[in-house]
Design an enzyme around this catalytic site. Structure first.
Site, short mmCIF file in Angstrom:
data_model
loop_
_atom_site.label_atom_id
_atom_site.label_comp_id
_atom_site.label_asym_id
_atom_site.label_seq_id
_atom_site.Cartn_x
_atom_site.Cartn_y
_atom_site.Cartn_z
N LYS A 113 -31.27 27.37 42.34
CA LYS A 113 -32.39 27.16 43.55
C LYS A 113 -32.17 28.09 44.81
O LYS A 113 -33.03 28.38 45.60
CB LYS A 113 -32.41 25.51 43.69
CG LYS A 113 -33.15 25.08 42.48
CD LYS A 113 -33.53 23.69 42.93
CE LYS A 113 -34.16 22.96 41.92
NZ LYS A 113 -34.64 21.55 42.26
N ASP B 298 -40.30 20.38 45.64
CA ASP B 298 -39.70 19.15 45.34
C ASP B 298 -40.18 18.37 46.49
O ASP B 298 -40.28 16.84 46.02
CB ASP B 298 -38.03 19.58 45.43
CG ASP B 298 -37.78 20.41 44.10
OD1 ASP B 298 -38.25 20.39 42.95
OD2 ASP B 298 -36.65 21.02 44.35
#
Ligand code: ATR
Length: 272
Positions: free
Chosen positions: A64, A100
């Site tokens: 990420k 997210d």
């Protein structure tokens, strides 16, 4: 068009089932595939995707942060969090997004209603807690971040706006006055399913307890919350809504979260 999940390992992911169910329901000719990528091959894989017919991708552990240097631009969401979980391919330009936190908060507001004058206790100060805290701090009337290591909670609170404080988990009696309690630690995750980050005695009726752990579907914390008469929200909804937000970026269409939830749940249940 092809969509991918880049991660290592990715074997147990629910994302293909979730997105393929939504593609099917909307009659889209797309396919979402796993693309297991070792860290040393990340650059090469992204280059390969650029030359492929790629609609977009999701990025998961451990890529990420590392993926950022392979993006052409970053959306504000990814800049703010410092991590990318969604790649948009806009005519060959790769744009890094992060859904997210927005997905996590969307799941919360779908269940709870809009946030305004709420007192929120957030457990944890790691990556997931940091992302959620950034969204919550400007929206709620009080945000208390409790972490096993108090200094991490205090440090995080200092970077955030609003009425935000950080403290150790030993201060957990404040939970009793909270409207919303969010677990953003990994405590209670399989195989440690008998563990909870807090004592059940501080939970009460009238609260919403949101656990971002989704395996098991109902954690010890959620069971304790139910016994205390509190409402609960499980982490699979956060996973679904980060997928919903990614799907919207890729297709400009609104997928059905229930369809995605059911598809994800089937995969999780089959894994047991
Ligand atoms: P993530 O990216 O999933 O947030 P992380 O950055 O490793 O993962 O953060 C894990 C969080 O869970 C941290 O807040 C951690 O507390 P510490 O900062 O004190 O390490 C918390 N955590 C993990 N195991 C825990 C345990 N057994 N008891 C309490 N908190 C725990």
């Amino acid at each position: 068009m092809n969509y991918y999940l880049l991660g290592y390992p990715v074997g147990h992911s629910v994302s293909p089932a979730m997105h393929n169910a939504a593609f099917k329901e909307l009659d889209l000719p797309h396919r979402y595939n796993l693309l297991e990528t070792r860290p040393e091959n990340l650059g090469e894989t992204v280059q390969g995707l650029r030359e492929n017919i790629m609609g977009g991708a999701n990025v998961t552990i451990p890529h990420k942060i590392e993926i950022i240097k392979h993006m052409d631009t970053l959306a504000a969401s990814a800049k703010q969090i410092g991590a990318v979980n969604t790649i948009e391919n806009r005519g060959g330009q790769l744009i890094g997004h992060n859904t997210d936190a927005s997905g996590g908060i969307k799941a919360l507001t779908e269940k709870y209603g809009e946030l305004n004058e709420n007192r929120v206790v957030l457990l944890g100060a790691g990556g997931a807690a940091r992302a959620l805290a950034q969204e919550l701090a400007p929206k709620v009337s009080e945000l208390v971040i409790l972490n096993r290591s108090p200094e991490k909670a205090e440090k995080l609170a200092h970077t955030l706006p609003g009425n935000t404080v950080g403290a150790g988990l030993c201060e957990q009696r404040v939970i009793n006055t909270a409207d919303i309690v969010i677990n953003a630690t990994s405590v209670g995750m399989a195989p440690n399913t008998s563990e909870s980050p807090i004592e059940a005695q501080y939970l009460r009726k009238g609260q919403l307890v949101y656990d971002i752990v989704y395996n098991p579907i109902k954690t010890r914390l959620m069971r304790d919350a139910e016994k205390a008469g509190a409402e609960t929200l499980g982490g699979l909804w956060m996973l679904v809504y980060q997928g919903v937000e990614a799907f919207k970026i890729w297709t400009d269409l609104e997928p059905n979260p229930e369809t995605m939830y059911r598809a994800a749940l089937r995969v999780l249940e089959a894994g047991h």
